[in-house]
Design a protein around this motif. Sequence first.
Motif, mmCIF file in Angstrom:
data_model
loop_
_atom_site.group_PDB
_atom_site.id
_atom_site.type_symbol
_atom_site.label_atom_id
_atom_site.label_comp_id
_atom_site.label_asym_id
_atom_site.label_seq_id
_atom_site.Cartn_x
_atom_site.Cartn_y
_atom_site.Cartn_z
ATOM 1 N N GLU A 25 0.834 -1.209 0.000
ATOM 2 C CA GLU A 25 0.000 0.000 0.000
ATOM 3 C C GLU A 25 0.865 1.254 0.000
ATOM 4 O O GLU A 25 1.885 1.310 0.712
ATOM 5 C CB GLU A 25 -0.903 0.022 1.227
ATOM 6 N N LEU A 26 0.437 2.236 -0.785
ATOM 7 C CA LEU A 26 1.177 3.503 -0.814
ATOM 8 C C LEU A 26 1.039 4.213 0.533
ATOM 9 O O LEU A 26 -0.084 4.455 0.999
ATOM 10 C CB LEU A 26 0.630 4.398 -1.927
ATOM 11 N N ILE A 27 2.166 4.509 1.176
ATOM 12 C CA ILE A 27 2.100 5.203 2.480
ATOM 13 C C ILE A 27 2.784 6.574 2.448
ATOM 14 O O ILE A 27 2.742 7.304 3.447
ATOM 15 C CB ILE A 27 2.691 4.355 3.629
ATOM 16 N N GLY A 28 3.421 6.898 1.336
ATOM 17 C CA GLY A 28 4.056 8.215 1.272
ATOM 18 C C GLY A 28 4.573 8.497 -0.124
ATOM 19 O O GLY A 28 4.646 7.604 -0.976
ATOM 20 N N TYR A 29 4.909 9.758 -0.355
ATOM 21 C CA TYR A 29 5.402 10.135 -1.677
ATOM 22 C C TYR A 29 6.259 11.392 -1.588
ATOM 23 O O TYR A 29 6.155 12.190 -0.643
ATOM 24 C CB TYR A 29 4.242 10.366 -2.664
ATOM 25 N N ALA A 30 7.104 11.532 -2.587
ATOM 26 C CA ALA A 30 7.931 12.735 -2.748
ATOM 27 C C ALA A 30 7.935 13.049 -4.235
ATOM 28 O O ALA A 30 8.189 12.163 -5.054
ATOM 29 C CB ALA A 30 9.357 12.471 -2.254
ATOM 30 N N LEU A 31 7.626 14.301 -4.579
ATOM 31 C CA LEU A 31 7.562 14.686 -5.993
ATOM 32 C C LEU A 31 8.334 15.982 -6.209
ATOM 33 O O LEU A 31 8.270 16.896 -5.369
ATOM 34 C CB LEU A 31 6.115 14.928 -6.435
ATOM 35 N N GLY A 32 9.018 16.023 -7.324
ATOM 36 C CA GLY A 32 9.739 17.244 -7.641
ATOM 37 C C GLY A 32 10.041 17.311 -9.129
ATOM 38 O O GLY A 32 9.727 16.396 -9.886
ATOM 39 N N TYR A 33 10.631 18.416 -9.535
ATOM 40 C CA TYR A 33 10.937 18.594 -10.958
ATOM 41 C C TYR A 33 12.307 19.236 -11.133
ATOM 42 O O TYR A 33 12.824 19.909 -10.235
ATOM 43 C CB TYR A 33 9.849 19.427 -11.661
ATOM 44 N N PHE A 34 12.887 18.990 -12.306
ATOM 45 C CA PHE A 34 14.212 19.511 -12.618
ATOM 46 C C PHE A 34 14.091 20.828 -13.371
ATOM 47 O O PHE A 34 13.204 20.986 -14.210
ATOM 48 C CB PHE A 34 14.977 18.512 -13.494
ATOM 49 N N ALA A 35 14.978 21.751 -13.038
ATOM 50 C CA ALA A 35 15.099 22.994 -13.800
ATOM 51 C C ALA A 35 16.593 23.246 -13.924
ATOM 52 O O ALA A 35 17.248 23.609 -12.956
ATOM 53 C CB ALA A 35 14.404 24.141 -13.079
ATOM 54 N N ASP A 36 17.136 22.967 -15.108
ATOM 55 C CA ASP A 36 18.594 22.954 -15.315
ATOM 56 C C ASP A 36 19.241 21.990 -14.319
ATOM 57 O O ASP A 36 18.815 20.861 -14.227
ATOM 58 C CB ASP A 36 19.171 24.373 -15.214
ATOM 59 N N ARG A 37 20.173 22.485 -13.518
ATOM 60 C CA ARG A 37 20.840 21.575 -12.589
ATOM 61 C C ARG A 37 20.232 21.608 -11.188
ATOM 62 O O ARG A 37 20.759 21.043 -10.252
ATOM 63 C CB ARG A 37 22.344 21.875 -12.539
ATOM 64 N N ASP A 38 19.081 22.296 -11.078
ATOM 65 C CA ASP A 38 18.372 22.326 -9.797
ATOM 66 C C ASP A 38 17.251 21.288 -9.785
ATOM 67 O O ASP A 38 16.601 21.051 -10.803
ATOM 68 C CB ASP A 38 17.721 23.695 -9.568
ATOM 69 N N PHE A 39 17.024 20.731 -8.627
ATOM 70 C CA PHE A 39 15.858 19.883 -8.436
ATOM 71 C C PHE A 39 14.985 20.572 -7.401
ATOM 72 O O PHE A 39 15.465 20.919 -6.311
ATOM 73 C CB PHE A 39 16.267 18.496 -7.939
ATOM 74 N N HIS A 40 13.717 20.819 -7.754
ATOM 75 C CA HIS A 40 12.806 21.498 -6.833
ATOM 76 C C HIS A 40 11.879 20.463 -6.209
ATOM 77 O O HIS A 40 11.090 19.832 -6.916
ATOM 78 C CB HIS A 40 11.996 22.568 -7.570
ATOM 79 N N LEU A 41 11.993 20.285 -4.905
ATOM 80 C CA LEU A 41 11.108 19.344 -4.210
ATOM 81 C C LEU A 41 9.763 20.032 -4.002
ATOM 82 O O LEU A 41 9.652 21.003 -3.250
ATOM 83 C CB LEU A 41 11.719 18.920 -2.875
ATOM 84 N N ALA A 42 8.736 19.532 -4.694
ATOM 85 C CA ALA A 42 7.450 20.236 -4.706
ATOM 86 C C ALA A 42 6.449 19.689 -3.697
ATOM 87 O O ALA A 42 5.539 20.411 -3.283
ATOM 88 C CB ALA A 42 6.845 20.154 -6.116
ATOM 89 N N ASN A 43 6.588 18.429 -3.328
ATOM 90 C CA ASN A 43 5.609 17.829 -2.413
ATOM 91 C C ASN A 43 6.215 16.610 -1.728
ATOM 92 O O ASN A 43 6.946 15.849 -2.359
ATOM 93 C CB ASN A 43 4.344 17.424 -3.205
ATOM 94 N N LEU A 44 5.903 16.478 -0.459
ATOM 95 C CA LEU A 44 6.373 15.319 0.320
ATOM 96 C C LEU A 44 5.341 15.070 1.411
ATOM 97 O O LEU A 44 4.963 16.001 2.125
ATOM 98 C CB LEU A 44 7.739 15.635 0.965
ATOM 99 N N ALA A 45 4.874 13.857 1.529
ATOM 100 C CA ALA A 45 3.921 13.554 2.604
ATOM 101 C C ALA A 45 3.947 12.074 2.940
ATOM 102 O O ALA A 45 4.252 11.235 2.091
ATOM 103 C CB ALA A 45 2.501 13.968 2.204
ATOM 104 N N VAL A 46 3.636 11.793 4.196
ATOM 105 C CA VAL A 46 3.524 10.420 4.684
ATOM 106 C C VAL A 46 2.128 10.282 5.295
ATOM 107 O O VAL A 46 1.637 11.214 5.970
ATOM 108 C CB VAL A 46 4.629 10.138 5.735
ATOM 109 N N ASP A 47 1.486 9.158 5.051
ATOM 110 C CA ASP A 47 0.180 8.862 5.648
ATOM 111 C C ASP A 47 0.241 9.150 7.153
ATOM 112 O O ASP A 47 1.151 8.686 7.837
ATOM 113 C CB ASP A 47 -0.111 7.376 5.400
ATOM 114 N N PRO A 48 -0.712 9.922 7.682
ATOM 115 C CA PRO A 48 -0.669 10.280 9.111
ATOM 116 C C PRO A 48 -0.516 9.064 10.032
ATOM 117 O O PRO A 48 0.115 9.161 11.081
ATOM 118 C CB PRO A 48 -2.016 10.972 9.352
ATOM 119 N N ALA A 49 -1.063 7.918 9.638
ATOM 120 C CA ALA A 49 -0.988 6.714 10.480
ATOM 121 C C ALA A 49 0.418 6.121 10.503
ATOM 122 O O ALA A 49 0.702 5.241 11.315
ATOM 123 C CB ALA A 49 -1.975 5.663 9.975
ATOM 124 N N CYS A 50 1.279 6.602 9.621
ATOM 125 C CA CYS A 50 2.620 5.993 9.478
ATOM 126 C C CYS A 50 3.750 6.971 9.805
ATOM 127 O O CYS A 50 4.913 6.699 9.506
ATOM 128 C CB CYS A 50 2.808 5.490 8.041
#
Length: 151
Positions: free
Chosen positions: A54-79
């Motif tokens: 089961e999916l319990i968390g995620y991290a999403l981001g995008y690249f802009a040249d040599r930078d990586f922008h972390l746009a979202n991160l979350a863990v299921d509150p129960a975990c």
Amino acid sequence: MSGESCFVLLGPIHLHRLMEIERSSFANPWSEADFCYLLADRDALCLGLLHSGELIGYALGYFADRDFHLANLAVDPACRNRGWGGKLLRRILRLAAERGASRCALEVRSANRAARVLYRKAGFRAVGRRVAYYTDPPDAAVLMERNIEIL
Ligand SMILES: CC(C)(COP(=O)(O)OP(=O)(O)OC[C@H]1O[C@@H](n2cnc3c(N)ncnc32)[C@H](O)[C@@H]1OP(=O)(O)O)[C@@H](O)C(=O)NCCC(=O)NCCS
């Protein structure tokens, strides 16, 4: 927590659980369209953490040249408070570095103590502040970044 855990690259099949976790994690959750946009973006990296299938968390981001922008991160509150957020963060930073990023940047609510501690422990430093960046409730954004070249 017993059971197997593994990282996966996220796709449309994960949308339902993404939205469940997102809505239980943020006062202003991303919409399905926000997730779909990033999931379809070739310049994005969308990482999920499965536990016992089961999916319990995620991290999403995008690249802009040599930078990586972390746009979202979350863990299921129960975990939460079991190290999963830290694991997700370390893994997405390593993947971003392997894809050529040399720096990771992010914004975090000033009042979000859990996330700020997590980022600080992961080597991020505060480099700026944007007043009144967030609404509902109003809050400043703390801009944080760290070098990821050597991960
Ligand atoms: C922020 C979040 C992802 C952390 O996930 P987590 O799985 O609970 O984090 P971890 O268990 O890996 O904790 C990592 C570190 O942060 C610290 N931390 C976690 N929650 C904390 C809290 N409520 N207060 C203070 N420190 C906290 C821990 O001390 C831990 O360090 P340690 O392992 O050395 O003890 C989770 O709280 C969450 O999903 N919050 C809602 C969404 C959110 O705010 N995302 C960030 C947006 S910028």
